[in-house]
Design a protein around this motif. Structure first.
Motif, PDB file in Angstrom:
ATOM      1  N   GLY A 158       0.821  -1.218   0.000  1.00  0.00           N
ATOM      2  CA  GLY A 158       0.000   0.000   0.000  1.00  0.00           C
ATOM      3  C   GLY A 158       0.851   1.262   0.000  1.00  0.00           C
ATOM      4  O   GLY A 158       0.506   2.254  -0.655  1.00  0.00           O
ATOM      5  N   ALA A 159       1.973   1.234   0.725  1.00  0.00           N
ATOM      6  CA  ALA A 159       2.855   2.405   0.746  1.00  0.00           C
ATOM      7  C   ALA A 159       3.492   2.639  -0.619  1.00  0.00           C
ATOM      8  O   ALA A 159       3.602   3.793  -1.074  1.00  0.00           O
ATOM      9  CB  ALA A 159       3.936   2.213   1.816  1.00  0.00           C
TER      10      ALA A 159
ATOM     11  N   THR B 153       2.194   1.916  -3.405  1.00  0.00           N
ATOM     12  CA  THR B 153       1.128   2.461  -4.243  1.00  0.00           C
ATOM     13  C   THR B 153       0.859   3.924  -3.897  1.00  0.00           C
ATOM     14  O   THR B 153       0.653   4.756  -4.781  1.00  0.00           O
ATOM     15  CB  THR B 153      -0.152   1.626  -4.065  1.00  0.00           C
ATOM     16  OG1 THR B 153       0.150   0.263  -4.354  1.00  0.00           O
ATOM     17  CG2 THR B 153      -1.243   2.098  -4.993  1.00  0.00           C
ATOM     18  N   ALA B 154       0.858   4.236  -2.596  1.00  0.00           N
ATOM     19  CA  ALA B 154       0.574   5.615  -2.176  1.00  0.00           C
ATOM     20  C   ALA B 154       1.640   6.587  -2.678  1.00  0.00           C
ATOM     21  O   ALA B 154       1.330   7.737  -2.998  1.00  0.00           O
ATOM     22  CB  ALA B 154       0.476   5.679  -0.656  1.00  0.00           C
ATOM     23  N   PHE B 155       2.900   6.137  -2.733  1.00  0.00           N
ATOM     24  CA  PHE B 155       3.977   7.001  -3.206  1.00  0.00           C
ATOM     25  C   PHE B 155       4.208   6.881  -4.705  1.00  0.00           C
ATOM     26  O   PHE B 155       5.217   7.336  -5.234  1.00  0.00           O
ATOM     27  CB  PHE B 155       5.274   6.704  -2.441  1.00  0.00           C
ATOM     28  CG  PHE B 155       5.203   7.104  -0.997  1.00  0.00           C
ATOM     29  CD1 PHE B 155       4.975   8.422  -0.630  1.00  0.00           C
ATOM     30  CD2 PHE B 155       5.352   6.160  -0.001  1.00  0.00           C
ATOM     31  CE1 PHE B 155       4.905   8.787   0.690  1.00  0.00           C
ATOM     32  CE2 PHE B 155       5.286   6.508   1.331  1.00  0.00           C
ATOM     33  CZ  PHE B 155       5.061   7.836   1.678  1.00  0.00           C
ATOM     34  N   SER B 156       3.292   6.233  -5.405  1.00  0.00           N
ATOM     35  CA  SER B 156       3.308   6.092  -6.864  1.00  0.00           C
ATOM     36  C   SER B 156       4.556   5.382  -7.380  1.00  0.00           C
ATOM     37  O   SER B 156       5.021   5.659  -8.489  1.00  0.00           O
ATOM     38  CB  SER B 156       3.172   7.452  -7.548  1.00  0.00           C
ATOM     39  OG  SER B 156       1.931   8.028  -7.229  1.00  0.00           O
TER      40      SER B 156
ATOM     41  N   GLU C 214       1.724   1.258  -9.778  1.00  0.00           N
ATOM     42  CA  GLU C 214       0.334   1.668  -9.988  1.00  0.00           C
ATOM     43  C   GLU C 214      -0.599   0.768  -9.180  1.00  0.00           C
ATOM     44  O   GLU C 214      -0.264  -0.384  -8.890  1.00  0.00           O
ATOM     45  CB  GLU C 214      -0.018   1.586 -11.472  1.00  0.00           C
ATOM     46  CG  GLU C 214       0.771   2.561 -12.337  1.00  0.00           C
ATOM     47  CD  GLU C 214       0.428   4.004 -12.044  1.00  0.00           C
ATOM     48  OE1 GLU C 214      -0.753   4.306 -11.787  1.00  0.00           O
ATOM     49  OE2 GLU C 214       1.351   4.839 -12.064  1.00  0.00           O
ATOM     50  N   TRP C 215      -1.786   1.277  -8.858  1.00  0.00           N
ATOM     51  CA  TRP C 215      -2.707   0.527  -8.001  1.00  0.00           C
ATOM     52  C   TRP C 215      -3.205  -0.773  -8.633  1.00  0.00           C
ATOM     53  O   TRP C 215      -3.394  -1.757  -7.918  1.00  0.00           O
ATOM     54  CB  TRP C 215      -3.862   1.404  -7.508  1.00  0.00           C
ATOM     55  CG  TRP C 215      -4.880   1.773  -8.548  1.00  0.00           C
ATOM     56  CD1 TRP C 215      -4.921   2.901  -9.282  1.00  0.00           C
ATOM     57  CD2 TRP C 215      -5.997   0.978  -8.951  1.00  0.00           C
ATOM     58  NE1 TRP C 215      -5.984   2.871 -10.128  1.00  0.00           N
ATOM     59  CE2 TRP C 215      -6.672   1.706  -9.948  1.00  0.00           C
ATOM     60  CE3 TRP C 215      -6.500  -0.253  -8.588  1.00  0.00           C
ATOM     61  CZ2 TRP C 215      -7.815   1.235 -10.581  1.00  0.00           C
ATOM     62  CZ3 TRP C 215      -7.641  -0.735  -9.218  1.00  0.00           C
ATOM     63  CH2 TRP C 215      -8.285   0.009 -10.194  1.00  0.00           C
TER      64      TRP C 215
END
Length: 93
Positions: free
Chosen positions: A61-62, A64-67, A70-71
């Motif tokens: 998740g981290a 993904t959050a920092f790009s 990709e999700w």
């Protein structure tokens, strides 16, 4: 117009209007005991992933959050790991 009455150990109110009579009763509330709460907590703990897997999903998740990724890629990785674990293997093996 409104009268208080006692019915089978519960207190209620009866309101008489022309053509209709309404009865209101106090609802029965059940307060959970300590055993009920501990049983619910044990059930929830049974569905949670282990600490190691929780850290893995948190890291995913981290990223993904920092790009960093990709999700959809993170979702595919997470779903693949979860399916692999259900199939009988673990991620650490």
């Amino acid at each position: 117009m409104a009268t208080k009455q006692r019915k089978a150990g519960t207190e209620g109110t009866t309101v008489n209007f022309p053509g209709v009579t309404a009865e209101f009763h106090r609802p029965d509330h059940v307060i959970p005991t300590r055993d009920d709460l501990s049983g619910a907590a044990e059930t929830v703990r049974g569905y949670l992933p282990s600490g190691q897997m929780l850290a893995f999903y948190g890291g995913l998740g981290a990223l993904t959050a920092f790009s960093v990724i990709e999700w959809p890629v993170a979702a595919a990785i997470g779903a693949g790991v979860a399916l692999a674990q259900r199939a009988g293997g673990t991620a650490s093996e």
